[in-house]
Design a protein around this motif. Structure first.
Motif, mmCIF file in Angstrom:
data_model
loop_
_atom_site.group_PDB
_atom_site.id
_atom_site.type_symbol
_atom_site.label_atom_id
_atom_site.label_comp_id
_atom_site.label_asym_id
_atom_site.label_seq_id
_atom_site.Cartn_x
_atom_site.Cartn_y
_atom_site.Cartn_z
ATOM 1 N N ARG B 229 0.749 -1.261 -0.287
ATOM 2 C CA ARG B 229 -0.217 -0.060 -0.348
ATOM 3 C C ARG B 229 1.202 1.318 0.090
ATOM 4 N N THR B 230 1.674 1.391 -1.115
ATOM 5 C CA THR B 230 1.934 3.106 -1.353
ATOM 6 C C THR B 230 1.627 3.648 -1.703
ATOM 7 N N VAL B 251 0.787 13.107 -7.725
ATOM 8 C CA VAL B 251 0.570 11.623 -6.573
ATOM 9 C C VAL B 251 -0.628 11.386 -5.931
ATOM 10 N N VAL B 252 -0.555 10.085 -5.802
ATOM 11 C CA VAL B 252 -1.939 9.544 -4.670
ATOM 12 C C VAL B 252 -1.652 8.977 -3.622
ATOM 13 N N ASP B 253 -2.706 9.101 -2.916
ATOM 14 C CA ASP B 253 -1.826 8.128 -1.669
ATOM 15 C C ASP B 253 -2.453 7.012 -1.296
ATOM 16 N N PRO B 254 -2.777 5.931 -0.420
ATOM 17 C CA PRO B 254 -2.385 3.990 -0.434
ATOM 18 C C PRO B 254 -4.660 4.286 -0.432
ATOM 19 N N LYS B 292 11.570 6.794 5.711
ATOM 20 C CA LYS B 292 11.207 6.202 6.569
ATOM 21 C C LYS B 292 11.481 4.473 6.822
ATOM 22 N N GLY B 293 12.113 4.597 5.749
ATOM 23 C CA GLY B 293 12.092 2.845 5.455
ATOM 24 C C GLY B 293 11.816 2.599 4.272
ATOM 25 N N PHE B 294 12.051 0.915 4.802
ATOM 26 C CA PHE B 294 11.355 0.129 3.296
ATOM 27 C C PHE B 294 9.843 -0.041 4.144
ATOM 28 N N VAL B 295 9.159 0.598 4.042
ATOM 29 C CA VAL B 295 7.878 0.142 4.554
ATOM 30 C C VAL B 295 6.944 1.047 3.761
ATOM 31 N N ASP B 296 5.397 0.234 3.753
ATOM 32 C CA ASP B 296 3.880 1.506 2.739
ATOM 33 C C ASP B 296 3.304 1.928 3.667
ATOM 34 N N GLY B 297 2.650 2.369 3.401
ATOM 35 C CA GLY B 297 1.090 3.039 3.536
ATOM 36 C C GLY B 297 1.411 4.661 3.791
ATOM 37 N N GLU B 299 2.017 6.997 5.833
ATOM 38 C CA GLU B 299 2.974 7.911 6.447
ATOM 39 C C GLU B 299 4.487 7.747 6.099
ATOM 40 N N SER B 300 4.393 6.792 4.654
ATOM 41 C CA SER B 300 5.699 6.656 4.174
ATOM 42 C C SER B 300 5.637 7.373 3.023
ATOM 43 N N GLY B 301 7.509 7.781 2.420
ATOM 44 C CA GLY B 301 7.727 8.217 1.131
ATOM 45 C C GLY B 301 7.798 7.505 0.528
ATOM 46 N N VAL B 302 7.646 6.068 0.415
ATOM 47 C CA VAL B 302 7.818 4.988 -1.268
ATOM 48 C C VAL B 302 6.925 5.802 -1.705
ATOM 49 N N TYR B 303 6.553 5.397 -3.311
ATOM 50 C CA TYR B 303 5.869 5.853 -3.827
ATOM 51 C C TYR B 303 6.428 4.349 -5.129
ATOM 52 N N SER B 304 5.153 4.819 -6.507
ATOM 53 C CA SER B 304 5.508 3.356 -7.069
ATOM 54 C C SER B 304 5.073 3.923 -8.488
ATOM 55 N N VAL B 305 5.711 3.434 -9.916
ATOM 56 C CA VAL B 305 5.181 4.249 -11.075
ATOM 57 C C VAL B 305 5.405 2.649 -11.735
ATOM 58 N N ALA B 306 4.786 3.154 -13.064
ATOM 59 C CA ALA B 306 4.214 1.635 -13.976
ATOM 60 C C ALA B 306 2.945 2.004 -14.270
ATOM 61 N N PRO B 307 2.423 0.641 -14.667
ATOM 62 C CA PRO B 307 1.254 0.896 -15.956
ATOM 63 C C PRO B 307 0.242 0.993 -14.414
ATOM 64 N N LEU B 308 0.223 0.358 -13.740
ATOM 65 C CA LEU B 308 -0.406 0.209 -11.998
ATOM 66 C C LEU B 308 -1.027 1.372 -11.694
ATOM 67 N N ALA B 309 0.746 2.216 -11.616
ATOM 68 C CA ALA B 309 1.151 3.771 -11.018
ATOM 69 C C ALA B 309 -0.359 4.710 -12.500
#
Lengths: 156, 491
Positions: B229-230, B251-254, B292-297, B299-309
């Motif tokens: 859930r990124t 950019v959208v949140d989870p 915040k590390g390799f975590v989803d959610g 509050e995390s700064g992790v995001y993703s790209v690609a067709p699903l994104a």
């Protein structure tokens, strides 16, 4: 009869340019039944260069212990594996795809490969050993061209 | 011994050292402490660009990848537009976008049959020997295999005709393109576009028969191991519809809520890069959350790209058929956003349809054949930033130059980099599932591959030495650093 001589490589990636350099030396030396192509692409992109030819000679680099050593391989000599991504489709996969789709692909296919070392530097140009192999590559390609019954430069 | 770890390395043997390596650390109980995935290092290309003329960048950067030169070419060209403060004429913009959609169509089609195909058409439970593109063609039939290859040839033909019949495209120039499209070319391209659309509908039907016709597939897509859930990032037009060629970065949140929307020139205000001690690769993250590390959610700064994104960041699609398919996609998978990594394969098919529809629109646009395809740049160059959606996601090129247009710095962020944190998370999850108490299941290769295959990480860029495919190699080291287990699939 139609023969494709295809030089592969990346001209910005040191020794990897060797296939393109050899293709440059071969350009314009043959009759209309021989084409010389170049590609920096990989995987299934190679398919389009080979469809419709009776024979093909591919010039490429390969990892080896002795940079500059020239080797000749038959297409069947390379193992085929399931690949995790289109980025890793090699020639064996390309040929398998084409044949399984019933496309007209080269009946005879030879690979003239130059061994290169493991470390590559962007923009460096080929090293001395690899660059020095180009005349031998050209001569081996010409031998195959003649042996397969096409007109080489001195025959015609 | 407490505190010591074992190290497992899954190392693809590519020529570029250190590329595409998976490293798994075990804790003192023999369970996974953390798994890492390393992605491509492009710094070599960036430093190679310094000292060269800016207008050479589209040719140089198109050599980065043997698979997607068009994406780098167009991103670099757009960075040059920005650098010379020049707006391409309408025809030039449309030619670029048309070529770009043709590229997306053929690249995605390659993936459907070659990459996603083995998992989705042949089936994830089929014998391994059949789970390859030959198996796909056997399953869908010989005629269809021929059709796929023929279609790609037609599409490549257009890219070559407009882009230049050389190894690397020479289409893009600052302020326009090098070649106009004549009415005669337009007529031929339009015929290809019609076939392309039919082909896209065929791809869609194939996927629907396979996926929607089999509840097991939906179960696999939605399984927890492939779910994160990124945040998601992608280019959208002014109506929040995805666009491959141009747009704002959204950019959208989870939960699917928009949290950022910005022009690419502001990317440094929104994206920063995190450095880990175990790799030279930098992990981009959203600045507003921090690393915040390799975590989803949320509050995390992790995001993703690609067709699903791209589907997740948009409110609808710009073309009608793709819009219908998008509705079906979200209905089936439980609403927007979808967090299942394997849904990328399905999203890719929707984008095949969208690219084919957009190609058709552009090729039939009367403005396409206007011979005015270049606005000559007159401004003094300084800095330029360009962005496109590469097949694998947002691709940013950022250049700075001196007054003569000689590059003084270059920064490229490729799709796989944006995804690198999430890919590492996927690999980590997969590794935890197959490694227990120091026992490494032989299935690790497939499990880990399934986890990252959906992203199609591009970590063999710029090389295709024989044999050109990627063997996998797992090495297990004990706490003293000695090799205790080796699992290898040769190339």
């Amino acid at each position: 009869m139609a023969l494709m001589i295809l030089g592969l490589g990346n001209d910005l990636l040191g020794d990897d340019a060797v296939g393109l350099l050899a293709a440059d030396r071969l350009e314009g030396r043959f009759g209309p039944d021989v084409s010389v192509g170049r590609s920096a692409q990989s995987g299934l992109y190679l398919l389009e260069h080979l469809i419709g030819y009776d024979d093909a000679i591919i010039i490429d680099s390969m990892l080896g212990d002795e940079p500059g050593r020239v080797r000749e391989l038959e297409a069947g000599a390379m193992p085929s594996v399931q690949v995790p991504s289109a980025h890793y489709a090699g020639l064996p996969e390309v040929l398998a795809v084409a044949r399984s789709a019933g496309l007209r692909m080269p009946a005879r296919l030879k690979i003239v490969a130059v061994e290169i070392g493991g470390s590559q530097t962007i923009g460096s140009g080929p090293g001395a050993e690899v660059a020095a192999s180009v005349p031998e590559v050209v001569s081996r390609v010409l031998d195959t061209v003649r042996a397969w019954g096409y007109c080489g430069p001195r025959d015609g | 011994m407490a505190g010591e770890t074992k190290e497992i390395v899954i190392n693809p043997i590519t020529r570029l050292e250190g590329h595409g390596k998976i490293t798994i650390f075990l804790d003192d109980h023999g369970d996974v402490s953390r798994a890492y995935f390393q992605v491509p290092e492009l710094r070599g290309f960036e430093s190679f660009l310094v000292g060269r003329q800016a207008e050479d960048a589209p040719q140089i950067t198109s050599r980065i990848c043997g698979v997607c030169p068009t994406a780098h070419h167009i991103a670099a060209t757009k960075a040059l537009d920005d650098m010379y403060k020049v707006e391409p004429p309408e025809a030039a913009r449309k030619i670029r976008e048309m070529v770009y959609n043709v590229f997306m169509l053929e690249d995605h089609a390659l993936h459907l049959f070659f990459l996603g195909g083995p998992d989705f058409v042949v089936g994830p439970t089929a014998p391994k020997a059949e789970r390859n593109v030959v198996g796909v063609i056997q399953k869908v039939g010989l005629e269809i295999g021929k059709r796929v290859i023929g279609m790609r040839k037609d599409l490549r033909g257009i890219i070559q005709e407009v882009g230049g019949k050389v190894i690397h495209p020479v289409l893009g120039l600052p302020g326009g393109v090098a070649k106009a499209v004549t009415p005669e070319m337009q007529k031929r391209f339009a015929e290809v576009a019609d076939r392309g659309f039919e082909f896209a509908l065929f791809c869609e039907k194939l996927l629907e028969d396979v996926v929607l016709g089999n509840p097991e597939y939906v179960k696999l897509i939605t399984s927890d191991v492939y779910t994160h859930r990124t945040h998601y990032m992608g280019l959208v037009d002014d109506r929040n519809r995805p666009n491959f060629y141009d747009g704002a970065i959204r950019v959208v949140d989870p939960s699917g809520r928009e949290i950022e929307r910005f022009p690419v020139r502001d990317y440094l205000e929104h994206i920063a890069e995190h450095v880990e001690p175990w790799t030279y690769v930098k992990f981009p993250f959203l600045k507003q959350f921090g690393w915040k590390g390799f975590v989803d959610g949320p509050e995390s700064g992790v995001y993703s790209v690609a067709p699903l994104a791209r589907l997740n960041v948009s409110e609808s699609m710009a073309t009608p058929r793709a819009a219908e398919l998008r509705e079906r996609f979200f209905e089936t998978l439980g609403g927007r956003p979808v967090h299942h990594t394997l849904a990328n394969h399905w999203a890719r098919v929707i984008e095949i349809v969208s690219a084919a529809e957009r190609f058709k629109e552009l090729v039939n646009d009367p403005a396409l054949t206007d011979p005015n395809v270049r606005t000559l740049p007159t401004a003094t160059p300084k800095e330029g930033i360009g962005v496109v959606e590469a097949p694998r996601g947002v691709l940013i090129h950022h250049y700075k130059s001196d007054d003569r247009g000689v590059l003084t710095s270059a920064n490229l962020i490729v799709a796989t980099q944006h995804n690198s944190a999430r890919i590492a998370m996927s690999v980590d999850k997969a590794a935890r599932g197959v490694i227990h108490k120091g026992v490494v299941d032989d299935g690790i290769l497939n499990q880990v591959e399934m986890a990252f295959r959906a992203y199609d990480p591009c970590h063999a860029c710029a090389t295709h030495s024989l044999p050109g495919h990627m063997p996998l190699w797992v090495k297990v080291f004990d706490a003293r650093g000695e090799l205790v287990q080796e699992i290898r699939r040769d190339g």
